[in-house]
Write a protein that holds these residues in place. Structure first.
Motif, short mmCIF file in Angstrom:
data_model
loop_
_atom_site.label_atom_id
_atom_site.label_comp_id
_atom_site.label_asym_id
_atom_site.label_seq_id
_atom_site.Cartn_x
_atom_site.Cartn_y
_atom_site.Cartn_z
N ILE A 89 0.93 -1.17 -0.01
CA ILE A 89 -0.01 0.03 -0.10
C ILE A 89 1.09 1.37 0.05
N PRO A 90 0.78 2.30 -0.87
CA PRO A 90 1.69 3.35 -0.87
C PRO A 90 1.53 4.07 0.41
N GLY A 91 2.73 4.50 0.79
CA GLY A 91 2.76 5.40 2.14
C GLY A 91 4.28 6.05 2.12
N HIS A 92 4.18 6.99 2.98
CA HIS A 92 5.38 8.05 3.02
C HIS A 92 6.85 7.25 3.17
N ASP A 93 6.85 5.89 3.82
CA ASP A 93 8.28 5.41 4.02
C ASP A 93 8.43 4.06 3.38
N VAL A 94 7.41 3.95 2.58
CA VAL A 94 7.41 2.35 1.91
C VAL A 94 8.62 2.23 1.11
N VAL A 95 9.11 2.79 0.43
CA VAL A 95 10.24 2.61 -0.43
C VAL A 95 11.68 2.44 0.46
N ALA A 96 11.86 3.28 1.48
CA ALA A 96 12.79 3.03 2.35
C ALA A 96 12.92 1.80 3.09
N GLY A 114 0.27 -12.50 4.30
CA GLY A 114 1.46 -12.40 4.72
C GLY A 114 1.44 -12.83 6.28
N GLN A 115 2.61 -12.90 6.91
CA GLN A 115 2.70 -13.15 8.29
C GLN A 115 2.32 -11.62 9.06
N VAL A 116 1.00 -11.60 9.21
CA VAL A 116 0.66 -10.17 9.71
C VAL A 116 0.24 -10.03 11.13
N LEU A 152 -3.93 -6.77 10.70
CA LEU A 152 -5.10 -7.68 9.68
C LEU A 152 -6.48 -7.03 9.74
N VAL A 153 -7.03 -7.16 11.11
CA VAL A 153 -8.39 -6.78 11.44
C VAL A 153 -8.57 -5.28 10.85
N ALA A 154 -7.60 -4.33 11.42
CA ALA A 154 -7.89 -2.97 10.91
C ALA A 154 -7.91 -2.68 9.51
N PHE A 181 0.11 -6.10 3.84
CA PHE A 181 -0.35 -4.97 4.84
C PHE A 181 0.82 -4.11 5.27
N ASN A 182 1.97 -4.18 4.33
CA ASN A 182 3.16 -3.23 4.55
C ASN A 182 3.88 -3.86 5.63
#
Length: 254
Positions: free
Chosen positions: A10-17, A182-184, A189-191, A244-245
């Motif tokens: 899911i796109p997010g501000h720190d996802v690339v790092a 994944g192993q979330v 997962l619920v949220a 779920f990142n």
């Protein structure tokens, strides 16, 4: 033998790092297109990840695309970046932003460019707005333009295997990737379940006591047994892992 895996983010501000630290290139990463961030953010992230050496697979939601001109711009940017695959969905926007009310017209248009391998969604546990047998008819229609399919998230290997056998009998011949969590962490997962369409799978889980204990365990859901069962059942092209990142606990994608 282990199946190849793609990891959905899911796109997010720190996802690339975070990806760079926890799931480095050349992993295959698919990027969601949710209504609150729209297709531009998805395309931007796909182009960025492709430049970093990832095999980026952007999701494009038909109802969120504002015009054919915008779609042409997205298509050119992605092709120029070396993106080879696009996952086409109708999307969850409440109203159409432009000319694409559902996924098939967008699939048809992208197929006409000859630039991409195209994926689309399949629904082992059904769809809240589309009855059977219309779902199967729609799947066979998408097959005319696409190259592969991904199932909605599912917590049951028998459900996935039975579904694959059923659509093969109906004439569906394209590769199918099994959608698995994944192993979330349980709380995450619920949220996030409602935001990415996991509701049907969680409802299925609640119908099984042992499965419910697995999914809603005190700490996190571990997909190891599910993945093993899918691999033993055979027939799937690979795993589409809904992360779920939560990258730190994922197996490496291929």
């Amino acid at each position: 033998m282990a199946l190849p895996a793609r990891v959905e983010i899911i796109p997010g501000h720190d996802v690339v790092a975070r990806l760079g630290r926890e799931l480095p290139a050349p992993a295959t990463i698919t990027i969601t297109c949710l209504p609150h961030h729209g297709p531009s953010e998805t395309v931007d992230l796909a182009v960025e990840l492709a430049a970093l050496g990832y095999r980026a697979v952007p999701h494009l939601a038909a109802r969120s695309i504002e015009s054919k001109q915008q779609m042409d711009t997205f298509s050119k940017r992605l092709a120029d970046a070396g993106v080879k695959d696009i996952f086409v969905i109708a999307g969850d926007a409440k109203a159409d932003a432009g000319p694409y009310a559902w996924s098939v017209p967008l699939l048809e248009e992208l197929a006409g460019t000859g630039s991409f391998r195209l994926g689309f969604a399949a629904y082992p546990e059904g769809h809240p707005a589309i009855p059977e047998p219309e779902l199967t008819q729609l799947l066979l229609k998408k097959q005319e333009y696409g190259d592969w399919a991904v199932t909605q998230m599912c917590f049951s290997a028998p459900v996935l295997s039975d579904y694959l056998a059923r659509i093969r009998a109906d004439g569906f011949t394209l590769p199918v990737w099994a959608g698995v969590p994944g192993q979330v962490r349980r709380t995450r997962l619920v949220a996030l379940a409602g935001r990415i369409g996991v509701g049907p799978s969680l409802k299925f889980a609640k119908r099984s006591g042992s499965l419910l204990r697995s999914v809603l365990a005190p700490s996190s859901y571990d997909p190891t047994r599910l993945v093993g069962s899918i691999e033993r059942s055979g027939g799937f092209a690979g795993l589409h892992v809904y992360s779920f990142n939560d990258f730190a606990r994922l197996p490496g994608a291929s």
